[in-house]
Write a protein that holds these residues in place. Structure first.
Motif, PDB file in Angstrom:
ATOM      1  N   GLY A   1     -25.901 -74.906   6.592  1.00 21.82           N
ATOM      2  CA  GLY A   1     -25.566 -75.461   5.286  1.00 21.82           C
ATOM      3  C   GLY A   1     -26.704 -75.291   4.300  1.00 21.82           C
ATOM      4  N   GLN A   2     -27.929 -75.428   4.777  1.00 18.39           N
ATOM      5  CA  GLN A   2     -29.091 -75.251   3.913  1.00 18.39           C
ATOM      6  C   GLN A   2     -29.199 -73.796   3.456  1.00 18.39           C
ATOM      7  OE1 GLN A   2     -32.787 -76.536   5.663  1.00 18.39           O
ATOM      8  NE2 GLN A   2     -34.039 -75.663   4.022  1.00 18.39           N
ATOM      9  N   VAL A   3     -28.878 -72.860   4.368  1.00 15.81           N
ATOM     10  CA  VAL A   3     -28.916 -71.446   4.014  1.00 15.81           C
ATOM     11  C   VAL A   3     -27.925 -71.157   2.885  1.00 15.81           C
ATOM     12  CG1 VAL A   3     -28.450 -69.104   4.836  1.00 15.81           C
ATOM     13  CG2 VAL A   3     -29.675 -70.715   6.302  1.00 15.81           C
ATOM     14  N   VAL A   4     -26.721 -71.688   3.011  1.00 14.06           N
ATOM     15  CA  VAL A   4     -25.702 -71.480   1.982  1.00 14.06           C
ATOM     16  C   VAL A   4     -26.145 -72.086   0.656  1.00 14.06           C
ATOM     17  CG1 VAL A   4     -23.331 -72.015   1.300  1.00 14.06           C
ATOM     18  CG2 VAL A   4     -23.827 -71.338   3.654  1.00 14.06           C
ATOM     19  N   THR A   5     -26.684 -73.290   0.721  1.00 18.48           N
ATOM     20  CA  THR A   5     -27.150 -73.955  -0.496  1.00 18.48           C
ATOM     21  C   THR A   5     -28.259 -73.165  -1.175  1.00 18.48           C
ATOM     22  OG1 THR A   5     -26.581 -76.128   0.413  1.00 18.48           O
ATOM     23  CG2 THR A   5     -28.134 -76.080  -1.430  1.00 18.48           C
ATOM     24  N   GLU A   6     -29.176 -72.597  -0.377  1.00 16.76           N
ATOM     25  CA  GLU A   6     -30.262 -71.798  -0.953  1.00 16.76           C
ATOM     26  C   GLU A   6     -29.718 -70.569  -1.671  1.00 16.76           C
ATOM     27  OE1 GLU A   6     -32.885 -70.861   2.217  1.00 16.76           O
ATOM     28  OE2 GLU A   6     -33.825 -72.839   2.287  1.00 16.76           O
ATOM     29  N   MET A   7     -28.655 -69.966  -1.136  1.00 12.89           N
ATOM     30  CA  MET A   7     -28.040 -68.832  -1.804  1.00 12.89           C
ATOM     31  C   MET A   7     -27.486 -69.229  -3.165  1.00 12.89           C
ATOM     32  SD  MET A   7     -25.986 -66.610   1.020  1.00 12.89           S
ATOM     33  CE  MET A   7     -25.494 -65.495  -0.290  1.00 12.89           C
ATOM     34  N   VAL A   8     -26.805 -70.364  -3.208  1.00 12.98           N
ATOM     35  CA  VAL A   8     -26.232 -70.834  -4.470  1.00 12.98           C
ATOM     36  C   VAL A   8     -27.345 -71.130  -5.475  1.00 12.98           C
ATOM     37  CG1 VAL A   8     -24.882 -72.667  -5.556  1.00 12.98           C
ATOM     38  CG2 VAL A   8     -24.174 -71.734  -3.343  1.00 12.98           C
ATOM     39  N   GLN A   9     -28.410 -71.737  -4.994  1.00 11.15           N
ATOM     40  CA  GLN A   9     -29.535 -72.048  -5.882  1.00 11.15           C
ATOM     41  C   GLN A   9     -30.180 -70.773  -6.419  1.00 11.15           C
ATOM     42  OE1 GLN A   9     -31.933 -74.487  -3.295  1.00 11.15           O
ATOM     43  NE2 GLN A   9     -30.870 -76.381  -3.853  1.00 11.15           N
ATOM     44  N   LEU A  10     -30.333 -69.765  -5.560  1.00 12.64           N
ATOM     45  CA  LEU A  10     -30.903 -68.486  -5.993  1.00 12.64           C
ATOM     46  C   LEU A  10     -30.027 -67.848  -7.062  1.00 12.64           C
ATOM     47  CD1 LEU A  10     -32.860 -66.092  -5.768  1.00 12.64           C
ATOM     48  CD2 LEU A  10     -31.487 -65.256  -3.840  1.00 12.64           C
ATOM     49  N   ALA A  11     -28.725 -67.873  -6.839  1.00 13.00           N
ATOM     50  CA  ALA A  11     -27.810 -67.289  -7.813  1.00 13.00           C
ATOM     51  C   ALA A  11     -27.894 -68.035  -9.146  1.00 13.00           C
ATOM     52  CB  ALA A  11     -26.384 -67.323  -7.274  1.00 13.00           C
ATOM     53  N   THR A  12     -27.952 -69.357  -9.078  1.00 15.33           N
ATOM     54  CA  THR A  12     -28.033 -70.161 -10.297  1.00 15.33           C
ATOM     55  C   THR A  12     -29.307 -69.840 -11.072  1.00 15.33           C
ATOM     56  OG1 THR A  12     -26.760 -71.949  -9.268  1.00 15.33           O
ATOM     57  CG2 THR A  12     -28.063 -72.509 -11.220  1.00 15.33           C
ATOM     58  N   GLN A  13     -30.414 -69.685 -10.358  1.00 14.75           N
ATOM     59  CA  GLN A  13     -31.681 -69.351 -11.002  1.00 14.75           C
ATOM     60  C   GLN A  13     -31.610 -68.017 -11.732  1.00 14.75           C
ATOM     61  OE1 GLN A  13     -34.456 -69.489  -7.752  1.00 14.75           O
ATOM     62  NE2 GLN A  13     -34.263 -71.707  -7.483  1.00 14.75           N
ATOM     63  N   ASN A  14     -30.720 -67.143 -11.274  1.00 17.42           N
ATOM     64  CA  ASN A  14     -30.570 -65.828 -11.892  1.00 17.42           C
ATOM     65  C   ASN A  14     -29.385 -65.786 -12.856  1.00 17.42           C
ATOM     66  OD1 ASN A  14     -32.529 -63.684 -10.652  1.00 17.42           O
ATOM     67  ND2 ASN A  14     -31.949 -65.019  -8.962  1.00 17.42           N
ATOM     68  N   GLY A  15     -28.921 -66.966 -13.261  1.00 19.18           N
ATOM     69  CA  GLY A  15     -27.883 -67.038 -14.273  1.00 19.18           C
ATOM     70  C   GLY A  15     -26.467 -66.839 -13.776  1.00 19.18           C
ATOM     71  N   MET A  16     -26.262 -66.835 -12.445  1.00 20.87           N
ATOM     72  CA  MET A  16     -24.922 -66.656 -11.890  1.00 20.87           C
ATOM     73  C   MET A  16     -24.327 -68.031 -11.617  1.00 20.87           C
ATOM     74  SD  MET A  16     -25.850 -63.547  -9.253  1.00 20.87           S
ATOM     75  CE  MET A  16     -24.180 -63.445  -8.588  1.00 20.87           C
ATOM     76  N   THR A  17     -23.568 -68.541 -12.568  1.00 21.34           N
ATOM     77  CA  THR A  17     -23.018 -69.895 -12.459  1.00 21.34           C
ATOM     78  C   THR A  17     -21.501 -69.896 -12.355  1.00 21.34           C
ATOM     79  OG1 THR A  17     -22.986 -70.088 -14.873  1.00 21.34           O
ATOM     80  CG2 THR A  17     -24.956 -70.871 -13.735  1.00 21.34           C
ATOM     81  N   GLN A  18     -20.899 -68.718 -12.228  1.00 22.84           N
ATOM     82  CA  GLN A  18     -19.451 -68.635 -12.154  1.00 22.84           C
ATOM     83  C   GLN A  18     -18.950 -69.091 -10.782  1.00 22.84           C
ATOM     84  OE1 GLN A  18     -18.958 -64.517 -12.983  1.00 22.84           O
ATOM     85  NE2 GLN A  18     -19.248 -64.746 -15.179  1.00 22.84           N
ATOM     86  N   LYS A  19     -17.676 -69.473 -10.748  1.00 22.85           N
ATOM     87  CA  LYS A  19     -17.036 -69.882  -9.501  1.00 22.85           C
ATOM     88  C   LYS A  19     -15.832 -68.977  -9.257  1.00 22.85           C
ATOM     89  CE  LYS A  19     -16.425 -74.350  -9.024  1.00 22.85           C
ATOM     90  NZ  LYS A  19     -16.042 -75.723  -9.412  1.00 22.85           N
ATOM     91  N   LEU A  20     -15.731 -68.474  -8.049  1.00 21.60           N
ATOM     92  CA  LEU A  20     -14.618 -67.599  -7.700  1.00 21.60           C
ATOM     93  C   LEU A  20     -13.369 -68.419  -7.427  1.00 21.60           C
ATOM     94  CD1 LEU A  20     -16.420 -65.257  -5.149  1.00 21.60           C
ATOM     95  CD2 LEU A  20     -16.164 -64.939  -7.608  1.00 21.60           C
ATOM     96  N   PRO A  21     -12.192 -67.873  -7.757  1.00 23.31           N
ATOM     97  CA  PRO A  21     -10.954 -68.529  -7.341  1.00 23.31           C
ATOM     98  C   PRO A  21     -10.822 -68.450  -5.821  1.00 23.31           C
ATOM     99  CG  PRO A  21     -10.573 -66.919  -9.086  1.00 23.31           C
ATOM    100  CD  PRO A  21     -11.955 -66.676  -8.572  1.00 23.31           C
ATOM    101  N   PRO A  22      -9.995 -69.283  -5.220  1.00 21.74           N
ATOM    102  CA  PRO A  22      -9.797 -69.211  -3.763  1.00 21.74           C
ATOM    103  C   PRO A  22      -9.348 -67.817  -3.351  1.00 21.74           C
ATOM    104  CG  PRO A  22      -8.800 -71.193  -4.660  1.00 21.74           C
ATOM    105  CD  PRO A  22      -9.202 -70.357  -5.840  1.00 21.74           C
TER     106      PRO A  22
END
Length: 319
Positions: free
Chosen positions: A148-169
């Motif tokens: 879970g921490q690994v997944v969260t770190e990926m999201v945080q990295l993406a956010t830091q690089n301006g990737m804040t979009q969410k994919l549809p299911p």
């Protein structure tokens, strides 16, 4: 994980989910409350939306390109216990992110050449991609309670690089045996066609749905999105950009790059390109660019603030 920033010019090949939403750029946005990062919730029961999708080895490049929209984890797994545990745990944490990250699964047992290349003793193994580039790799030696921490770190990295979009299911978790399917039959048919890469079949299904119900908004949006995918599936991004630069008065060339920009997550660039063309042209070409821009609005979604801003710019360009 080893981290690096995403590239800004990454093309993307998108797909469409069963509800007619473009996979991979959130374009219109995914609804629902924000989950707690990395914390699987009770909402992920049978029949719930999921951001886990099985892929074939030949689809790996498309999935890597998709990481221009949101982080992607590619998991190569087998049928062993370690693979089962890793798949289940990652799926829970990925789905808890509600579209901020995607998990693509490759079954090594049906791809012997992949298993041989990877080495049987190294399966399961996962590679994380952000912006079209690998940013880390991990295997079953990572304790399940740390995934879970690994997944969260990926999201945080993406956010830091301006990737804040969410994919549809991208899929649905298995439903209970007595639960009724939520999708209309023709929508489900389109979804099934997309899962095997049959774009023409998906288009036929959505067109039939619209013939039966002209007011079916989901089918209309889904049809526009699949057509977008088909128009761009064999287009080379760099060649298209070069052609558009050399022929600024060619409406077709400008539309092609706008399509690619939408798929690549550069929505504002796509809109601005067509607005610029509309300002400087008249007659049939101007109308073609305007109509195409309106179609892109429907794909991105009317609730997206970028659409509202562009509509205002379009009105000024026209009048």
């Amino acid at each position: 994980m080893t981290q690096s920033g995403p590239e800004s010019e990454t093309g993307a090949t998108a797909s469409v989910n069963a509800r007619g939403a473009v996979d991979l750029s959130q374009l219109g946005g995914a609804g629902g409350p924000d989950p707690q990062p990395g914390q699987p919730g009770g909402e992920h029961a049978a029949g719930a939306d999921s951001w886990v999708v099985p892929i074939r080895p030949e689809q790996l490049q498309q999935i890597v390109q998709l990481s221009a929209q949101a982080p992607v984890i590619v998991l190569i797994h087998g049928e062993d216990e370690a693979s089962t545990t890793m798949r289940s745990t990652l799926a829970d944490h990925v789905d808890a992110q509600q579209g901020r990250v995607l998990l693509a699964e490759v079954d090594a047992s049906i791809s012997p050449e992949l298993a041989q290349a990877q080495g049987a003793d190294q399966i399961p193994v996962a590679t994380a991609f952000v912006g079209g580039r690998p940013v880390g790799e991990f295997d079953s030696s990572v304790p399940a309670d740390q995934l879970g921490q690994v997944v969260t770190e990926m999201v945080q990295l993406a956010t830091q690089n301006g990737m804040t979009q969410k994919l549809p299911p991208q899929s649905r978790r298995a439903r209970a045996a007595d639960e009724e399917p939520e999708l209309p039959p023709l929508h489900q048919k389109a979804h099934d066609c997309l899962e095997i890469g049959d774009l023409d079949g998906a288009i036929d299904a959505y067109e039939q749905a619209l013939r039966e119900n002209p007011g079916d908004t989901d089918a209309s949006i889904g049809l526009a999105q699949v057509r977008l995918m088909r128009r761009t599936q064999d287009v080379d991004l760099h060649q298209a950009r070069s052609a558009a630069a050399q022929s600024p008065d060619d409406v077709g060339a400008q539309i092609t790059v706008a399509d690619l920009d939408v798929l690549g997550g550069h929505v504002e660039d796509a809109f601005a390109r067509l607005i610029t063309f509309i300002r400087g042209h008249f007659g049939e070409e101007r109308e073609r660019a305007r109509a195409h821009l309106v179609e892109l609005y429907s794909i991105v979604g009317d609730t997206d603030p970028r659409v509202n801003t562009s509509r205002q710019q379009l009105a000024r360009a026209l009048f």
